[in-house]
Scaffold this motif. Structure first.
Motif, short mmCIF file in Angstrom:
data_model
loop_
_atom_site.label_atom_id
_atom_site.label_comp_id
_atom_site.label_asym_id
_atom_site.label_seq_id
_atom_site.Cartn_x
_atom_site.Cartn_y
_atom_site.Cartn_z
N ILE A 126 -16.08 -19.98 -17.46
CA ILE A 126 -14.88 -20.35 -18.15
C ILE A 126 -13.35 -19.96 -17.48
O ILE A 126 -12.43 -20.30 -17.74
CB ILE A 126 -14.63 -19.83 -19.78
N SER B 203 -11.00 -15.81 -24.74
CA SER B 203 -11.80 -16.58 -25.89
C SER B 203 -11.10 -16.23 -27.17
O SER B 203 -11.31 -17.08 -28.01
CB SER B 203 -13.23 -16.22 -25.87
N THR C 286 -18.41 -26.79 -23.15
CA THR C 286 -18.61 -26.46 -24.64
C THR C 286 -17.30 -25.74 -25.00
O THR C 286 -16.73 -26.15 -26.27
CB THR C 286 -19.97 -26.01 -24.99
N PHE C 287 -16.92 -24.78 -24.46
CA PHE C 287 -15.60 -24.09 -24.66
C PHE C 287 -14.37 -25.15 -24.53
O PHE C 287 -13.49 -25.05 -25.48
CB PHE C 287 -15.59 -22.96 -23.54
N LYS C 288 -14.53 -25.92 -23.54
CA LYS C 288 -13.22 -26.58 -23.30
C LYS C 288 -13.01 -27.68 -24.51
O LYS C 288 -12.04 -27.98 -24.98
CB LYS C 288 -13.14 -27.25 -22.07
N ILE D 123 -21.63 -23.96 -20.61
CA ILE D 123 -20.79 -22.96 -21.32
C ILE D 123 -19.32 -23.51 -21.26
O ILE D 123 -18.51 -23.46 -22.18
CB ILE D 123 -20.89 -21.62 -20.70
N GLY E 218 -13.95 -25.37 -28.22
CA GLY E 218 -13.51 -24.11 -28.48
C GLY E 218 -14.57 -23.02 -29.10
O GLY E 218 -14.18 -22.05 -29.49
N TYR E 219 -15.91 -23.36 -28.39
CA TYR E 219 -16.91 -22.72 -28.78
C TYR E 219 -17.65 -21.99 -27.54
O TYR E 219 -17.74 -22.50 -26.60
CB TYR E 219 -18.02 -23.71 -29.62
N LEU E 220 -17.78 -20.75 -27.96
CA LEU E 220 -18.21 -19.87 -26.82
C LEU E 220 -19.61 -19.54 -26.81
O LEU E 220 -20.20 -18.96 -27.73
CB LEU E 220 -17.59 -18.48 -26.47
N CYS E 221 -20.72 -20.18 -26.03
CA CYS E 221 -22.13 -20.03 -26.02
C CYS E 221 -22.23 -18.76 -24.86
O CYS E 221 -21.98 -18.79 -24.07
CB CYS E 221 -22.83 -21.19 -25.41
N VAL F 237 -20.82 -15.51 -18.44
CA VAL F 237 -20.20 -16.30 -19.34
C VAL F 237 -18.59 -16.62 -18.88
O VAL F 237 -17.91 -17.56 -18.82
CB VAL F 237 -20.08 -15.95 -20.74
#
Length: 496
Positions: free
Chosen positions: A440, A460, A389-391, A386, A394-397, A436
């Motif tokens: 992050i 986010s 992917t966010f870093k 998570i 820029g997508y939050l799973c 989540v």
């Protein structure tokens, strides 16, 4: 088209009968007698059409006893802008060169189950009018978190139906529990089980075949049905979104018509990935089916060894909707792989019930491994994925989608396969806010669920779903908690 039972191939019913009944009387699951085909010309004709039109094309191949007017009514009632927050019903987000996340959580309960459970009430009531017009339908549901709320929302106040949902008391997220226990509707009820999802699911299956309960239903002019994916009416809408996603990829010039796509699915009960298998066998150009599990990796081990063994420690994980050791829909796949031998299926699942394990033959294992790859990851790897992917994108799973992303990355590293891949994104990250957030940020988290939602929104810049925000001021209606042995009594109480 007719449907057969996995445990009695001589049982042949229409689509309406299969949907209304939910499960065969001897405990088998209904499957199409012959899988319809979809050609590249069929897919080409879908290009540029709406999701509803794509759905009608696919469903018409399976629901041949539904009139065009009935099918239009069911589809157009289910997939509307009042229920889904995107006109496309689902969305596709690109994360990297070959990976595409198929967002299936834009419906009213923020989970992929909405894709089927907004449609099922219309399919079920239409089916009941054809097969049992005077009976009240009693819908029983076992849920590991998302099915329960999606079913409750779909069936609330639907005439001539009642619904009872069982969920594991400590096996769902706080937000999932709040979604269910605050549910509105005069015909619905929710009850916690002191146990896990497998306890709830096994209990519901036993109730379906209980002769005493059957007599009670007859006396009350009622009939059982199911909103779990054991019901064909739950599974067939899931086939739709894989075919629709392929068409969308062609429309966006991400692939050319006829190119293969891999599909990666986070799954516990095997329904979501089974739908992709059926789409592939209809003719959709799908390569490998990548089955992603969490620490409860019974499916990963089965694909690797051909031995299904539920005699293992059960883990409550950060991806609770996948915390399952008995994957019901695997029965449908195995029925296909063993040449539709109902005696073999009955034998395997009798062994599962008695001994907790069974082993398939070398031929079935070879067929299984030719289509499927199995992988898993634990909670640490889930949170790490998570965060990464966010870093990176820029997508939050959410915690379930992240399991699939991690297993997909492992698959690519192991095999070198560069085929473009659709990864099923199964829930909004706001349904699993605490885990989540831990993925992050290292900041101290507030204890209140809705303060966590605000914190996640701030970090986010992703807007939380209105349906989840609305839970803050909703009154809890259902507080019951029972043992699995009390499930029959709870159902009898509801039937009255």
């Amino acid at each position: 088209m007719y449907y057969l039972s996995t445990r009695n191939s001589n049982c042949k019913v229409t689509a309406a009968q299969a949907i209304a009944q939910g499960i065969s009387r001897e405990g088998g699951l209904f499957v199409p007698e012959n899988l319809p085909k979809i050609s590249l010309d069929d897919i080409s004709a879908m290009l540029g059409t709406s999701y509803n039109d794509k759905a009608k094309t696919v469903l018409s191949k399976f629901l041949t006893d539904f009139t065009e007017e009935e099918l239009n009514y069911c589809v157009d009632s289910a997939y509307t802008d009042k229920k889904f927050d995107t006109a496309n019903i689902s969305e596709i987000a690109k994360v990297g060169e070959q990976a595409y996340l198929l967002e299936l959580w834009h419906g009213p309960t923020c989970a992929f189950k909405d894709m089927a459970l907004q449609l099922l009430p219309y399919l079920l009531t239409t089916s009941a009018k054809k097969t049992a017009p005077d009976k009240e339908i009693v819908v029983l549901v076992a849920t590991s978190g998302d099915t329960g709320k999606a079913a409750l929302e779909g069936f609330k106040d639907v005439p001539k139906t009642k619904m009872l949902v069982f969920y594991p008391e400590h096996g769902v997220s706080n937000m999932q529990k709040l979604q269910m226990t605050t549910q509105e509707g005069s015909n619905v009820s929710v009850c916690a089980i002191k146990g896990n999802f497998d306890d709830a699911q096994s209990g519901v299956k036993k109730i379906f075949t209980d002769p005493v309960i059957a007599e009670e239903l007859k006396k009350n002019n009622q009939m059982f049905s199911s909103a779990n994916s054991i019901n064909w009416g739950r599974l067939v809408p899931q086939i739709v979104y894989y075919i629709a996603a392929y068409a969308t990829m062609v429309e966006r010039d991400e692939i050319k018509l006829g190119d293969k796509l891999n599909v990666c699915v986070p799954t516990g009960n095997f329904g979501n990935i089974l739908a992709a298998y059926y789409a592939k066998n209809m003719g959709l150009p799908i390569g490998k089916l990548i089955c992603a599990s969490n620490k409860n990796k019974v499916l990963t081990d089965f694909i690797s060894t051909g031995v299904y063994d539920k005699n293992r420690e059960f883990y409550a994980t950060a991806s609770p909707s996948m915390d399952i050791l008995i994957s019901s829909n695997l029965e449908r796949l195995l029925y296909d792989l063993c040449g539709r031998d109902d005696k073999v299926i009955s034998d395997w699942f009798a062994k599962l019930s008695k001994d907790g394990k069974y082993q398939v033959g070398a031929d079935v294992k070879a067929k299984l491994q030719s289509d499927f790859y199995g992988g898993f990851c634990d909670d640490g790897a889930t949170r790490e994925t998570i965060g990464e992917t966010f870093k990176k994108f820029g997508y939050l799973c959410d915690t379930h989608t992240a399991v699939a992303v991690k297993v997909y990355n492992d698959y690519c590293a192991k095999t070198g396969d560069t085929t473009k891949t659709i990864i099923a994104s199964t829930a909004s990250p706001y349904k699993f806010t605490e885990n989540v957030l831990k993925s992050i940020t290292k900041e101290q988290l507030p204890s209140d669920d809705f303060a966590q939602v605000e914190m996640l929104e701030s970090l986010s810049k992703m807007t939380p779903p209105e349906s989840l925000l609305a839970l803050k001021n909703k009154k809890v209606r259902f507080n019951d908690s029972i043992t699995k042995d009390q499930m029959v009594d709870k159902v009898k109480e509801m039937l009255q």
